[in-house]
Design a protein around this motif. Sequence first.
Motif, mmCIF file in Angstrom:
data_model
loop_
_atom_site.group_PDB
_atom_site.id
_atom_site.type_symbol
_atom_site.label_atom_id
_atom_site.label_comp_id
_atom_site.label_asym_id
_atom_site.label_seq_id
_atom_site.Cartn_x
_atom_site.Cartn_y
_atom_site.Cartn_z
ATOM 1 N N ILE A 152 2.003 7.205 3.598
ATOM 2 C CA ILE A 152 2.050 7.148 2.133
ATOM 3 C C ILE A 152 2.450 8.499 1.561
ATOM 4 O O ILE A 152 3.227 8.589 0.606
ATOM 5 N N GLN A 153 1.937 9.585 2.152
ATOM 6 C CA GLN A 153 2.239 10.929 1.662
ATOM 7 C C GLN A 153 3.606 11.433 2.129
ATOM 8 O O GLN A 153 4.168 12.358 1.531
ATOM 9 N N LEU A 154 4.151 10.830 3.187
ATOM 10 C CA LEU A 154 5.387 11.346 3.779
ATOM 11 C C LEU A 154 6.644 10.642 3.280
ATOM 12 O O LEU A 154 7.747 11.047 3.644
ATOM 13 N N VAL A 155 6.487 9.595 2.478
ATOM 14 C CA VAL A 155 7.681 8.920 1.958
ATOM 15 C C VAL A 155 8.538 9.908 1.171
ATOM 16 O O VAL A 155 9.751 9.993 1.354
ATOM 17 N N GLN A 156 7.904 10.675 0.296
ATOM 18 C CA GLN A 156 8.582 11.792 -0.362
ATOM 19 C C GLN A 156 8.169 13.047 0.415
ATOM 20 O O GLN A 156 7.004 13.444 0.348
ATOM 21 N N ILE A 157 9.083 13.651 1.172
ATOM 22 C CA ILE A 157 8.723 14.753 2.069
ATOM 23 C C ILE A 157 8.102 15.891 1.256
ATOM 24 O O ILE A 157 8.765 16.476 0.403
ATOM 25 N N PRO A 158 6.826 16.215 1.493
ATOM 26 C CA PRO A 158 6.174 17.252 0.695
ATOM 27 C C PRO A 158 6.505 18.657 1.198
ATOM 28 O O PRO A 158 6.866 18.852 2.357
ATOM 29 N N ASP A 159 6.364 19.646 0.300
ATOM 30 C CA ASP A 159 6.456 21.042 0.720
ATOM 31 C C ASP A 159 5.211 21.452 1.500
ATOM 32 O O ASP A 159 5.252 22.377 2.304
ATOM 33 N N LEU A 160 4.101 20.754 1.241
ATOM 34 C CA LEU A 160 2.833 21.055 1.903
ATOM 35 C C LEU A 160 2.086 19.754 2.126
ATOM 36 O O LEU A 160 1.910 18.961 1.203
ATOM 37 N N ALA A 206 14.044 2.679 0.541
ATOM 38 C CA ALA A 206 13.803 1.970 1.794
ATOM 39 C C ALA A 206 14.032 2.883 3.004
ATOM 40 O O ALA A 206 13.290 2.828 3.990
ATOM 41 N N LEU A 207 15.054 3.740 2.922
ATOM 42 C CA LEU A 207 15.307 4.680 4.007
ATOM 43 C C LEU A 207 14.163 5.682 4.145
ATOM 44 O O LEU A 207 13.742 6.016 5.265
ATOM 45 N N LYS A 208 13.647 6.159 3.009
ATOM 46 C CA LYS A 208 12.521 7.084 3.051
ATOM 47 C C LYS A 208 11.286 6.408 3.640
ATOM 48 O O LYS A 208 10.535 7.014 4.414
ATOM 49 N N GLU A 248 0.825 -1.211 0.000
ATOM 50 C CA GLU A 248 0.000 0.000 0.000
ATOM 51 C C GLU A 248 0.857 1.257 0.000
ATOM 52 O O GLU A 248 0.605 2.205 -0.753
ATOM 53 N N VAL A 249 1.896 1.274 0.833
ATOM 54 C CA VAL A 249 2.696 2.483 0.970
ATOM 55 C C VAL A 249 3.620 2.684 -0.225
ATOM 56 O O VAL A 249 4.064 3.800 -0.498
ATOM 57 N N THR A 250 3.901 1.619 -0.977
ATOM 58 C CA THR A 250 4.779 1.730 -2.146
ATOM 59 C C THR A 250 4.000 1.653 -3.461
ATOM 60 O O THR A 250 4.619 1.594 -4.530
ATOM 61 N N PHE A 251 2.681 1.683 -3.409
ATOM 62 C CA PHE A 251 1.853 1.457 -4.594
ATOM 63 C C PHE A 251 2.161 2.464 -5.704
ATOM 64 O O PHE A 251 2.224 2.121 -6.873
ATOM 65 N N GLY A 252 2.354 3.723 -5.344
ATOM 66 C CA GLY A 252 2.566 4.756 -6.351
ATOM 67 C C GLY A 252 4.015 5.014 -6.697
ATOM 68 O O GLY A 252 4.312 5.981 -7.411
ATOM 69 N N TRP A 253 4.923 4.192 -6.230
ATOM 70 C CA TRP A 253 6.339 4.423 -6.509
ATOM 71 C C TRP A 253 6.649 4.157 -7.979
ATOM 72 O O TRP A 253 5.976 3.374 -8.644
ATOM 73 N N PRO A 254 7.723 4.805 -8.497
ATOM 74 C CA PRO A 254 8.137 4.536 -9.881
ATOM 75 C C PRO A 254 8.450 3.059 -10.083
ATOM 76 O O PRO A 254 9.023 2.409 -9.210
ATOM 77 N N ARG A 255 8.046 2.538 -11.236
ATOM 78 C CA ARG A 255 8.216 1.110 -11.512
ATOM 79 C C ARG A 255 9.464 0.802 -12.337
ATOM 80 O O ARG A 255 9.704 -0.355 -12.682
#
Length: 275
Positions: free
Chosen positions: A203-211, A167-169, A148-155
């Motif tokens: 899921i939203q915090l894996v890539q640290i967002p600006d907002l 993995a660290l993120k 679920e948390v990696t569903f939208g990651w680049p393939r």
Amino acid sequence: MANSSVILSSFICHKSLPQYTLNFAQSNSRLKLRLTQAVSISCDYTCLEVKDVSYRPPGTQVNLLNRVSFSLPERSFGLIFGQSGSGKTTLLQLLAGLNKPTSGSINIQRYGNDGKPNQPPQLLPPERVGIVFQFPERYFVADTVLDEVTFGWPRQRGGLQLKEQLALKLQRALSWVGLNGISLDKDPHSLSGGYKRRLALAIQLVQIPDLLILDEPLAGLDWKARADVVRLLRHLKKELNVLVVSHDLMELAALVDLCWRMEMGGVLRKANIPL
């Protein structure tokens, strides 16, 4: 069930995550330089700036938002409240890039220590916005927490370094929301209501967002889960720009730095939280 460390090790196809240590064999001058760089302080800061944003759905003659303007400095917690149908969710969709404003701008502005802009404003890119809608657990699609948390990651294929970075993120995001002790092969639909909200945030915090945007984050939760989410938001505001739309004003009041009321007709006004 496998724990998170086993799953992560399997994910990156490596026995352990990389360890970072200081090499004391460096020369004194090089060590001194690195220490100097580490303690340098920058007074620059960034600010989300929404200016004169209006929105009229295609094919209609009525604006849902009318000249909305506000700013939110970095590491601030903003709260928007108002009646249902006033335009709050419409504004969140514009901020997340799901729709485009009819007029106005949504930018990130960087300021120097003199309080003046030190570079031109930049459009807020949608990929730098994390949004958690009301009842986000209804949109879970995978059979395990990890999927679920990696569903939208680049393939695309990547080497070991890319896998280690991802993995660290993932590990950092799970730690931030208090899920680092949970089994990652667990069915996300079997989690409690509060833990489902934590997973949606991770899921939203894996890539640290600006907002980070949250639409009614306490909706549908029991009192204990609501208290847990409030504590989590108190932690996240130290790291991120957080903007929340909610009717649960008293429970969030202690976190709020800036507050606005959305009035019917899509007019946003600065306000205090009603007592």
